[in-house]
Scaffold this motif. Structure first.
Motif, PDB file in Angstrom:
ATOM      1  N   PRO A   1       0.813  -1.212   0.000  1.00  0.00           N
ATOM      2  CA  PRO A   1       0.000   0.000   0.000  1.00  0.00           C
ATOM      3  C   PRO A   1       0.850   1.267   0.000  1.00  0.00           C
ATOM      4  O   PRO A   1       0.384   2.316  -0.397  1.00  0.00           O
ATOM      5  CB  PRO A   1      -0.832  -0.110   1.269  1.00  0.00           C
ATOM      6  CG  PRO A   1      -0.099  -1.063   2.132  1.00  0.00           C
ATOM      7  CD  PRO A   1       0.673  -1.968   1.231  1.00  0.00           C
ATOM      8  N   VAL A   2       2.100   1.171   0.437  1.00  0.00           N
ATOM      9  CA  VAL A   2       3.020   2.308   0.441  1.00  0.00           C
ATOM     10  C   VAL A   2       4.071   2.036  -0.625  1.00  0.00           C
ATOM     11  O   VAL A   2       4.926   1.177  -0.464  1.00  0.00           O
ATOM     12  CB  VAL A   2       3.670   2.484   1.828  1.00  0.00           C
ATOM     13  CG1 VAL A   2       4.680   3.611   1.792  1.00  0.00           C
ATOM     14  CG2 VAL A   2       2.612   2.744   2.880  1.00  0.00           C
ATOM     15  N   ARG A   3       3.982   2.786  -1.723  1.00  0.00           N
ATOM     16  CA  ARG A   3       4.914   2.573  -2.829  1.00  0.00           C
ATOM     17  C   ARG A   3       6.205   3.371  -2.660  1.00  0.00           C
ATOM     18  O   ARG A   3       7.192   3.081  -3.313  1.00  0.00           O
ATOM     19  CB  ARG A   3       4.233   2.912  -4.153  1.00  0.00           C
ATOM     20  CG  ARG A   3       3.102   1.949  -4.492  1.00  0.00           C
ATOM     21  CD  ARG A   3       2.502   2.209  -5.852  1.00  0.00           C
ATOM     22  NE  ARG A   3       2.158   3.584  -6.107  1.00  0.00           N
ATOM     23  CZ  ARG A   3       0.945   4.114  -5.905  1.00  0.00           C
ATOM     24  NH1 ARG A   3      -0.030   3.388  -5.455  1.00  0.00           N
ATOM     25  NH2 ARG A   3       0.720   5.384  -6.172  1.00  0.00           N
ATOM     26  N   CYS A   4       6.190   4.383  -1.811  1.00  0.00           N
ATOM     27  CA  CYS A   4       7.373   5.222  -1.604  1.00  0.00           C
ATOM     28  C   CYS A   4       8.436   4.444  -0.828  1.00  0.00           C
ATOM     29  O   CYS A   4       8.224   4.069   0.329  1.00  0.00           O
ATOM     30  CB  CYS A   4       6.977   6.495  -0.854  1.00  0.00           C
ATOM     31  SG  CYS A   4       8.376   7.535  -0.403  1.00  0.00           S
ATOM     32  N   GLU A   5       9.560   4.215  -1.468  1.00  0.00           N
ATOM     33  CA  GLU A   5      10.636   3.441  -0.847  1.00  0.00           C
ATOM     34  C   GLU A   5      11.217   4.170   0.369  1.00  0.00           C
ATOM     35  O   GLU A   5      11.586   3.540   1.365  1.00  0.00           O
ATOM     36  CB  GLU A   5      11.734   3.150  -1.867  1.00  0.00           C
ATOM     37  CG  GLU A   5      12.765   2.170  -1.384  1.00  0.00           C
ATOM     38  CD  GLU A   5      12.189   0.799  -1.027  1.00  0.00           C
ATOM     39  OE1 GLU A   5      12.643   0.208  -0.028  1.00  0.00           O
ATOM     40  OE2 GLU A   5      11.290   0.316  -1.727  1.00  0.00           O
ATOM     41  N   ALA A   6      11.288   5.502   0.325  1.00  0.00           N
ATOM     42  CA  ALA A   6      11.817   6.266   1.456  1.00  0.00           C
ATOM     43  C   ALA A   6      10.904   6.131   2.684  1.00  0.00           C
ATOM     44  O   ALA A   6      11.391   6.030   3.811  1.00  0.00           O
ATOM     45  CB  ALA A   6      11.985   7.733   1.072  1.00  0.00           C
ATOM     46  N   CYS A   7       9.598   6.111   2.458  1.00  0.00           N
ATOM     47  CA  CYS A   7       8.646   5.905   3.562  1.00  0.00           C
ATOM     48  C   CYS A   7       8.838   4.518   4.161  1.00  0.00           C
ATOM     49  O   CYS A   7       8.924   4.352   5.380  1.00  0.00           O
ATOM     50  CB  CYS A   7       7.204   6.053   3.093  1.00  0.00           C
ATOM     51  SG  CYS A   7       6.661   7.747   2.824  1.00  0.00           S
ATOM     52  N   ARG A   8       8.891   3.517   3.303  1.00  0.00           N
ATOM     53  CA  ARG A   8       9.046   2.137   3.772  1.00  0.00           C
ATOM     54  C   ARG A   8      10.345   1.985   4.574  1.00  0.00           C
ATOM     55  O   ARG A   8      10.374   1.317   5.600  1.00  0.00           O
ATOM     56  CB  ARG A   8       9.010   1.162   2.605  1.00  0.00           C
ATOM     57  CG  ARG A   8       7.622   1.094   1.942  1.00  0.00           C
ATOM     58  CD  ARG A   8       7.555   0.077   0.835  1.00  0.00           C
ATOM     59  NE  ARG A   8       7.811  -1.272   1.292  1.00  0.00           N
ATOM     60  CZ  ARG A   8       6.935  -2.036   1.949  1.00  0.00           C
ATOM     61  NH1 ARG A   8       5.747  -1.570   2.238  1.00  0.00           N
ATOM     62  NH2 ARG A   8       7.258  -3.260   2.302  1.00  0.00           N
ATOM     63  N   SER A   9      11.390   2.633   4.121  1.00  0.00           N
ATOM     64  CA  SER A   9      12.665   2.582   4.830  1.00  0.00           C
ATOM     65  C   SER A   9      12.532   3.212   6.217  1.00  0.00           C
ATOM     66  O   SER A   9      13.051   2.679   7.202  1.00  0.00           O
ATOM     67  CB  SER A   9      13.734   3.300   4.013  1.00  0.00           C
ATOM     68  OG  SER A   9      14.952   3.332   4.712  1.00  0.00           O
ATOM     69  N   ALA A  10      11.841   4.335   6.314  1.00  0.00           N
ATOM     70  CA  ALA A  10      11.626   4.997   7.608  1.00  0.00           C
ATOM     71  C   ALA A  10      10.809   4.114   8.542  1.00  0.00           C
ATOM     72  O   ALA A  10      11.088   4.033   9.741  1.00  0.00           O
ATOM     73  CB  ALA A  10      10.939   6.341   7.410  1.00  0.00           C
ATOM     74  N   PHE A  11       9.789   3.432   8.014  1.00  0.00           N
ATOM     75  CA  PHE A  11       8.943   2.567   8.837  1.00  0.00           C
ATOM     76  C   PHE A  11       9.718   1.369   9.371  1.00  0.00           C
ATOM     77  O   PHE A  11       9.486   0.919  10.486  1.00  0.00           O
ATOM     78  CB  PHE A  11       7.746   2.035   8.041  1.00  0.00           C
ATOM     79  CG  PHE A  11       6.844   3.094   7.475  1.00  0.00           C
ATOM     80  CD1 PHE A  11       6.758   4.362   8.020  1.00  0.00           C
ATOM     81  CD2 PHE A  11       6.071   2.816   6.367  1.00  0.00           C
ATOM     82  CE1 PHE A  11       5.923   5.330   7.487  1.00  0.00           C
ATOM     83  CE2 PHE A  11       5.226   3.756   5.825  1.00  0.00           C
ATOM     84  CZ  PHE A  11       5.155   5.030   6.377  1.00  0.00           C
TER      85      PHE A  11
END
Length: 144
Positions: free
Chosen positions: A19-29
């Motif tokens: 659901p989250v395509r942004c790799e930078a967001c996924r990395s932060a999570f």
């Protein structure tokens, strides 16, 4: 002691795309470092949040549409810290809401009361944004 690792939600359609395509967001999570935590200052609230810089800025701007004061985002613990004891300890709970923002998202690592308050502020900000852009005769769906 409960795990500090966040569980990312699965795609609703049963597909393989997250659901989250942004790799930078996924990395932060997925980071176990406390350096990825930012703090949203909105009215009397100090809310710990996780996301990439771009989606945090967008989230902050939308939440700011529901405030008389400006919404601020800090990359460090604010002076005086986080006042709410529940929000201070919320990082140890792994059930934080993921709020979709464009192709990314923001995880709100706060107590349930403040999670609800900030999610409602964001939704109200989206409604305000839609009304403002509809009045101007433009459409902007960047925050859906």
């Amino acid at each position: 002691m409960p795990s500090t690792e966040l569980e990312l939600p699965q795609a609703d359609d049963g597909g393989t795309e997250p659901p989250v395509r942004c790799e930078a967001c996924r990395s932060a999570f997925e980071s176990e470092s406390q350096q990825t935590v930012s703090f949203l200052l909105l009215d009397q609230l100090t809310i710990p949040v996780l996301s990439c810089d771009d989606h945090l800025q967008e989230f902050t701007a939308v939440c700011g549409l529901t405030s008389e004061d400006s919404a601020d985002l800090l990359d460090h613990l604010p002076a005086g810290g986080v006042r709410c004891p529940g929000c201070r300890n919320a990082r140890y709970d792994s059930s934080h809401p993921l709020v979709p923002v464009q192709d990314g998202g923001v995880v709100i690592t706060a107590c349930p009361t403040h999670q609800s308050a900030i999610v409602e502020r964001f939704r109200a900000g989206l409604r305000t944004h839609e009304q403002l852009t509809a009045t101007l005769g433009t459409t902007h769906s960047a925050t859906r």
